[in-house]
Design an enzyme around this catalytic site. Structure first.
Site, PDB file in Angstrom:
ATOM      1  N   SER A 187     -30.536  49.036 -27.020  1.00  0.00           N
ATOM      2  CA  SER A 187     -29.523  49.563 -26.098  1.00  0.00           C
ATOM      3  C   SER A 187     -29.628  51.083 -26.022  1.00  0.00           C
ATOM      4  CB  SER A 187     -28.136  49.182 -26.622  1.00  0.00           C
ATOM      5  OG  SER A 187     -27.135  49.871 -25.911  1.00  0.00           O
ATOM      6  N   TYR A 239     -22.391  49.393 -33.704  1.00  0.00           N
ATOM      7  CA  TYR A 239     -23.356  48.963 -32.694  1.00  0.00           C
ATOM      8  C   TYR A 239     -24.401  50.050 -32.460  1.00  0.00           C
ATOM      9  CZ  TYR A 239     -25.127  46.974 -28.311  1.00  0.00           C
ATOM     10  OH  TYR A 239     -25.933  46.435 -27.321  1.00  0.00           O
TER      11      TYR A 239
HETATM   12  N1  LIG Z   1     -24.731  43.130 -22.004  1.00  0.00           N
HETATM   13  C1  LIG Z   1     -25.077  44.405 -22.014  1.00  0.00           C
HETATM   14  O1  LIG Z   1     -24.596  45.225 -21.212  1.00  0.00           O
HETATM   15  C2  LIG Z   1     -26.094  44.898 -23.007  1.00  0.00           C
HETATM   16  C3  LIG Z   1     -26.492  46.241 -22.931  1.00  0.00           C
HETATM   17  C4  LIG Z   1     -27.436  46.720 -23.822  1.00  0.00           C
HETATM   18  C5  LIG Z   1     -27.986  45.855 -24.764  1.00  0.00           C
HETATM   19  N2  LIG Z   1     -27.578  44.560 -24.820  1.00  0.00           N
HETATM   20  C6  LIG Z   1     -28.198  43.696 -25.844  1.00  0.00           C
HETATM   21  O2  LIG Z   1     -28.707  42.529 -25.237  1.00  0.00           O
HETATM   22  C7  LIG Z   1     -28.695  41.448 -26.189  1.00  0.00           C
HETATM   23  C8  LIG Z   1     -28.045  40.222 -25.552  1.00  0.00           C
HETATM   24  O3  LIG Z   1     -26.718  40.585 -25.230  1.00  0.00           O
HETATM   25  P1  LIG Z   1     -25.794  39.771 -24.210  1.00  0.00           P
HETATM   26  O4  LIG Z   1     -25.137  40.765 -23.354  1.00  0.00           O
HETATM   27  O5  LIG Z   1     -26.541  38.644 -23.609  1.00  0.00           O
HETATM   28  O6  LIG Z   1     -24.689  39.250 -25.251  1.00  0.00           O
HETATM   29  P2  LIG Z   1     -23.892  37.873 -25.392  1.00  0.00           P
HETATM   30  O7  LIG Z   1     -23.718  37.233 -24.089  1.00  0.00           O
HETATM   31  O8  LIG Z   1     -22.699  38.187 -26.213  1.00  0.00           O
HETATM   32  O9  LIG Z   1     -24.917  36.976 -26.249  1.00  0.00           O
HETATM   33  C9  LIG Z   1     -25.207  37.317 -27.583  1.00  0.00           C
HETATM   34  C10 LIG Z   1     -26.092  36.234 -28.171  1.00  0.00           C
HETATM   35  O10 LIG Z   1     -26.311  36.530 -29.562  1.00  0.00           O
HETATM   36  C11 LIG Z   1     -26.009  35.361 -30.319  1.00  0.00           C
HETATM   37  N3  LIG Z   1     -25.579  35.674 -31.673  1.00  0.00           N
HETATM   38  C12 LIG Z   1     -24.631  36.551 -32.082  1.00  0.00           C
HETATM   39  N4  LIG Z   1     -24.467  36.483 -33.415  1.00  0.00           N
HETATM   40  C13 LIG Z   1     -25.337  35.542 -33.866  1.00  0.00           C
HETATM   41  C14 LIG Z   1     -25.633  35.005 -35.149  1.00  0.00           C
HETATM   42  N5  LIG Z   1     -25.018  35.407 -36.266  1.00  0.00           N
HETATM   43  N6  LIG Z   1     -26.598  34.041 -35.239  1.00  0.00           N
HETATM   44  C15 LIG Z   1     -27.241  33.609 -34.138  1.00  0.00           C
HETATM   45  N7  LIG Z   1     -26.993  34.065 -32.881  1.00  0.00           N
HETATM   46  C16 LIG Z   1     -26.053  35.020 -32.764  1.00  0.00           C
HETATM   47  C17 LIG Z   1     -24.875  34.675 -29.533  1.00  0.00           C
HETATM   48  O11 LIG Z   1     -24.703  33.345 -29.955  1.00  0.00           O
HETATM   49  P3  LIG Z   1     -23.312  32.536 -29.624  1.00  0.00           P
HETATM   50  O12 LIG Z   1     -23.371  32.163 -28.189  1.00  0.00           O
HETATM   51  O13 LIG Z   1     -23.363  31.373 -30.554  1.00  0.00           O
HETATM   52  O14 LIG Z   1     -22.178  33.483 -29.934  1.00  0.00           O
HETATM   53  C18 LIG Z   1     -25.443  34.833 -28.116  1.00  0.00           C
HETATM   54  O15 LIG Z   1     -26.420  33.859 -27.873  1.00  0.00           O
HETATM   55  C19 LIG Z   1     -27.971  41.977 -27.427  1.00  0.00           C
HETATM   56  O16 LIG Z   1     -28.893  42.373 -28.406  1.00  0.00           O
HETATM   57  C20 LIG Z   1     -27.222  43.189 -26.887  1.00  0.00           C
HETATM   58  O17 LIG Z   1     -26.947  44.142 -27.882  1.00  0.00           O
HETATM   59  C21 LIG Z   1     -26.650  44.056 -23.980  1.00  0.00           C
END
Ligand SMILES: NC(=O)c1ccc[n+]([C@@H]2O[C@H](COP(=O)([O-])OP(=O)(O)OC[C@H]3O[C@@H](n4cnc5c(N)ncnc54)[C@H](OP(=O)(O)O)[C@@H]3O)[C@@H](O)[C@H]2O)c1
Length: 229
Positions: free
Chosen positions: A136, A151
């Site tokens: 990120s 984070y």
């Molecule tokens: N969304 C944004 O704007 C954004 C921006 C920059 C970076 N990112 C990065 O992109 C990546 C994906 O984010 P997203 O936005 O798609 O988030 P999200 O919708 O909250 O999905 C997060 C994923 O991580 C899994 N997860 C969390 N804790 C876990 C654990 N202990 N064991 C196994 N799986 C786990 C969740 O599983 P469950 O479904 O079971 O909870 C889910 O599949 C992350 O690394 C995030 O930091 C996102």
């Protein structure tokens, strides 16, 4: 050529779109998720892809390694690892608990490290590998480390992990490790005001995972371009 891909957090959000994108390109994709049912539910909608659900909770070393080893025994060695799963707690210095800090490091840094340790020797031996750490801009020194404390610090550490591991690879090797910032994406984590779709967020991750030999290694990427750390 068809590769075997492992995506953590593949059951929703950006991870699910990475699964879709790489399956669409013809790869065999192992959709990692901590709740098998949630993976099975989404996999039904992926038409025509070679996608398999692997239950994997990223909570400790054994919980990560055991299902990963079992999955490789069934589906073959992983050529492309996408460390996508992540957690974000919106706390600052005053209200952050040390447990929440540990949890952020466990999922955002330690789990990627454990999986990299697991796959990298095999990738080097076989002469091909791609690792993408989903990071990120909130973990970027250059962009001011804006995110919530645990984070931001954990994503900065993930970026450091990327660079440090990439440095151990020779230029002639067809193995690369990069960090990708997906931008601000409309997911559970990104929230409803985020301007980007999960498909758009997944684009640069899929791109980094499928670059040819001589492509980026040890870089921070957004929108398919190298950016400052
Ligand atoms: N969304 C944004 O704007 C954004 C921006 C920059 C970076 N990112 C990065 O992109 C990546 C994906 O984010 P997203 O936005 O798609 O988030 P999200 O919708 O909250 O999905 C997060 C994923 O991580 C899994 N997860 C969390 N804790 C876990 C654990 N202990 N064991 C196994 N799986 C786990 C969740 O599983 P469950 O479904 O079971 O909870 C889910 O599949 C992350 O690394 C995030 O930091 C996102």
């Amino acid at each position: 050529m068809t590769k075997t891909v492992f995506v953590t957090g593949g059951n929703r959000g950006i991870g699910l779109e990475v699964v879709r994108g790489l399956a669409k390109e013809g790869h065999k994709v192992l959709l990692g998720c901590r709740d098998e049912d949630s993976g099975k539910e989404v996999v039904q909608d992926i038409v025509g892809g070679d996608v398999h659900v692997v239950e994997i909770a990223l909570n400790n070393e054994q919980a990560i390694i055991d299902p990963f080893v079992r999955a490789e025994a069934v589906y073959g060695p992983v050529d492309i690892l996408i460390n996508n799963a992540g957690v974000m707690e919106d706390s600052d210095l005053n209200d952050l608990s040390l447990d929440a800090f540990d949890a952020a490091f466990q999922v955002n840094v330690k789990a990627p490290l454990i999986l990299i340790k697991q796959v990298l020797p095999g990738m080097r031996k076989r002469g091909f590998g791609r690792i993408v750490n989903v990071s990120s801009g909130w973990g970027s020194f250059y962009e001011g480390m804006e995110g919530p404390l645990a984070y931001a610090v954990s994503k900065a550490a993930l970026n450091a992990l990327t660079l440090n591991v990439a440095r151990t690879l020779d230029e002639e090797e067809d193995v690369a490790v990069n960090s990708v910032c997906p931008g601000w994406v409309h997911t559970r984590m990104g929230g409803k005001d985020a301007p980007r779709s999960p498909e758009k967020g997944a684009e640069s991750i899929v791109w980094a995972a499928t670059q040819d030999k001589g492509g980026p290694n040890g870089k921070f990427i957004r929108d398919k371009e190298v950016i400052n750390w």
